[in-house]
Design a protein around this motif. Structure first.
Motif, PDB file in Angstrom:
ATOM      1  N   ASN A  38      28.336  58.764   9.274  1.00  0.00           N
ATOM      2  CA  ASN A  38      28.293  57.875  10.312  1.00  0.00           C
ATOM      3  C   ASN A  38      28.753  56.432   9.924  1.00  0.00           C
ATOM      4  O   ASN A  38      29.288  55.563  10.731  1.00  0.00           O
ATOM      5  CB  ASN A  38      26.895  57.865  10.898  1.00  0.00           C
ATOM      6  N   TRP A  39      28.236  56.075   8.759  1.00  0.00           N
ATOM      7  CA  TRP A  39      28.423  54.615   8.020  1.00  0.00           C
ATOM      8  C   TRP A  39      29.804  54.269   7.642  1.00  0.00           C
ATOM      9  O   TRP A  39      30.373  53.187   7.732  1.00  0.00           O
ATOM     10  CB  TRP A  39      27.344  54.215   7.535  1.00  0.00           C
ATOM     11  N   ASP A 102      26.420  49.885  14.995  1.00  0.00           N
ATOM     12  CA  ASP A 102      26.804  49.612  16.599  1.00  0.00           C
ATOM     13  C   ASP A 102      27.634  48.327  16.317  1.00  0.00           C
ATOM     14  O   ASP A 102      28.200  48.083  15.211  1.00  0.00           O
ATOM     15  CB  ASP A 102      25.313  49.177  17.116  1.00  0.00           C
ATOM     16  N   GLU A 103      27.717  47.536  17.467  1.00  0.00           N
ATOM     17  CA  GLU A 103      28.671  46.505  17.190  1.00  0.00           C
ATOM     18  C   GLU A 103      28.274  45.226  16.581  1.00  0.00           C
ATOM     19  O   GLU A 103      29.055  44.538  15.880  1.00  0.00           O
ATOM     20  CB  GLU A 103      28.897  45.894  18.745  1.00  0.00           C
ATOM     21  N   LYS A 104      26.925  45.155  16.223  1.00  0.00           N
ATOM     22  CA  LYS A 104      26.405  44.292  15.310  1.00  0.00           C
ATOM     23  C   LYS A 104      26.350  44.739  13.969  1.00  0.00           C
ATOM     24  O   LYS A 104      26.822  43.750  12.798  1.00  0.00           O
ATOM     25  CB  LYS A 104      24.933  44.072  15.546  1.00  0.00           C
ATOM     26  N   HIS A 105      26.286  45.912  13.771  1.00  0.00           N
ATOM     27  CA  HIS A 105      26.435  46.446  12.458  1.00  0.00           C
ATOM     28  C   HIS A 105      27.303  47.563  12.452  1.00  0.00           C
ATOM     29  O   HIS A 105      26.970  48.957  12.309  1.00  0.00           O
ATOM     30  CB  HIS A 105      25.025  47.045  12.011  1.00  0.00           C
ATOM     31  N   ALA A 107      30.554  50.240  11.207  1.00  0.00           N
ATOM     32  CA  ALA A 107      30.620  51.055   9.994  1.00  0.00           C
ATOM     33  C   ALA A 107      31.852  50.370   9.319  1.00  0.00           C
ATOM     34  O   ALA A 107      32.741  49.883   9.530  1.00  0.00           O
ATOM     35  CB  ALA A 107      31.047  52.726  10.446  1.00  0.00           C
ATOM     36  N   TYR A 108      31.870  50.894   7.936  1.00  0.00           N
ATOM     37  CA  TYR A 108      32.763  50.387   6.835  1.00  0.00           C
ATOM     38  C   TYR A 108      34.269  51.132   7.116  1.00  0.00           C
ATOM     39  O   TYR A 108      34.159  52.519   7.215  1.00  0.00           O
ATOM     40  CB  TYR A 108      32.317  50.728   5.575  1.00  0.00           C
ATOM     41  N   SER A 114      39.990  57.025  19.100  1.00  0.00           N
ATOM     42  CA  SER A 114      39.172  57.769  19.900  1.00  0.00           C
ATOM     43  C   SER A 114      37.516  57.436  19.311  1.00  0.00           C
ATOM     44  O   SER A 114      36.664  57.280  20.227  1.00  0.00           O
ATOM     45  CB  SER A 114      39.130  59.278  19.569  1.00  0.00           C
ATOM     46  N   GLU A 115      37.730  57.014  18.136  1.00  0.00           N
ATOM     47  CA  GLU A 115      36.407  56.686  17.558  1.00  0.00           C
ATOM     48  C   GLU A 115      35.929  55.262  18.241  1.00  0.00           C
ATOM     49  O   GLU A 115      34.786  54.810  18.435  1.00  0.00           O
ATOM     50  CB  GLU A 115      36.323  56.396  15.962  1.00  0.00           C
TER      51      GLU A 115
END
Length: 311
Positions: A38-39, A102-105, A107-108, A114-115
């Motif tokens: 996820n991240w 999320d928008e504040k945090h 993913a790398y 699509s994502e």
């Protein structure tokens, strides 16, 4: 874990360990790959290898600590110490983890179109069941988790050769250190090189390491062999979760991984019993180690064939 400190019957142990057995895969083999998937949109193999590799280092650090506690306070004290470690360290850390970016945090790494539109890429478990690569990965997980379960018998194998328990412990440490190095390094190479090439090299580590346990009798050489077979464990513990994510995407990753891991958990529990049974029948662990060698060979062949077909 804490209830085991107050156990006075075999039934209590069975119930407690069934609960632990249910929770452990969720906490380790499922949650870590899913959270990292996820991240991290990039370098997933590297971070997966590091996170899972640290578990082996943790075992190297905490095993002697718990052993010392057991020596001083008995096995009940050991269970209390383990329960407190889980309750005071792992549970607060787990509660602090955000399951999704999320928008504040964010993913790398970069995301696909699509994502970026909050649509997860990939296929569902139902769709994955129609692909040969699913069964190849499931077979590999089953076979190599059988190998992982048999690691518990290495100390018995070493002492059965007439080597002292102290030296046997050094051989087991070789496995743990090798597993840590193997997990970290295989994750890095999966991000950099062809997955098939990486699987070939680390499968060869597994084959050579377990073959060494069959033919070697010198404690130093056995320790080296143990380190090499530890490197091979990176295939099961890092490469397979990584390949599952890459083959099927994030859309239903947790469900697909859980089904495949369920087969692996069954094989691991079965191997502990079967390898012990083989020893009782033959007075040697070599049959179990031979099965491990075959498991690496067949797993690589199955994945090699299906990944090529997919390509």
């Amino acid at each position: 874990m804490l209830t085991l400190a107050a156990a006075h019957s075999l039934t209590h142990f069975y119930i407690a360990w069934i609960i632990i057995g249910i929770c452990q895969p969720i906490a380790i083999t499922l949650s870590i790959p899913v959270l990292l998937s996820n991240w991290f949109n990039q370098k997933l193999g590297t971070v997966m290898g590091i996170s899972l590799g640290l578990s082996a280092f943790g075992g190297t650090i905490f095993n002697p600590i718990i052993a010392d506690i057991i020596t001083k306070f008995g096995w009940r004290g050991g269970f209390i110490a383990e329960g407190l470690l889980i309750g005071l360290i792992l549970m607060p850390l787990a509660a602090s983890i955000r399951p999704n970016p999320d928008e504040k945090h964010p993913a790398y790494g970069t995301t696909t179109k699509s994502e970026s539109n909050s649509l997860l890429n990939g296929i569902t478990l139902k769709e994955a069941l129609h692909q040969p690569v699913f069964y190849a990965l499931a077979f590999a997980m089953l076979a190599l988790q059988f190998v992982s379960g048999s690691v518990q018998h290495i100390s018995g194998h070493i002492t059965n050769l007439g080597i002292s328990p102290v030296l046997a412990a050094s051989v087991v440490s070789g496995v743990m250190i090798g597993a840590a190095v193997g997990k970290i390094s295989i994750g890095y190479f999966l991000d950099k090189l062809s997955p098939i090439l990486v699987l070939l090299v680390y499968s060869l580590f597994g084959i050579l390491g377990w073959s060494g346990q069959i033919f070697l009798t010198n404690s130093t050489l056995l320790t080296i062999s143990a380190f090499i077979l530890g490197l091979g464990q990176g295939v099961c513990l890092v490469a397979l979760p990584y390949l599952i994510q890459k083959q099927f995407g994030e859309k239903d990753y947790s469900n697909i991984l859980s089904v495949i891991n369920m087969l692996g958990a069954f094989a691991m529990s079965l191997s502990v019993y079967l390898v012990g049974l083989f020893f009782d029948q033959t007075h040697s662990y070599n049959l179990g180690w031979t099965i491990n060698v075959i498991a690496y060979i067949l797993s690589f062949i199955a994945i090699f064939i299906t990944l090529r077909k997919k390509a």
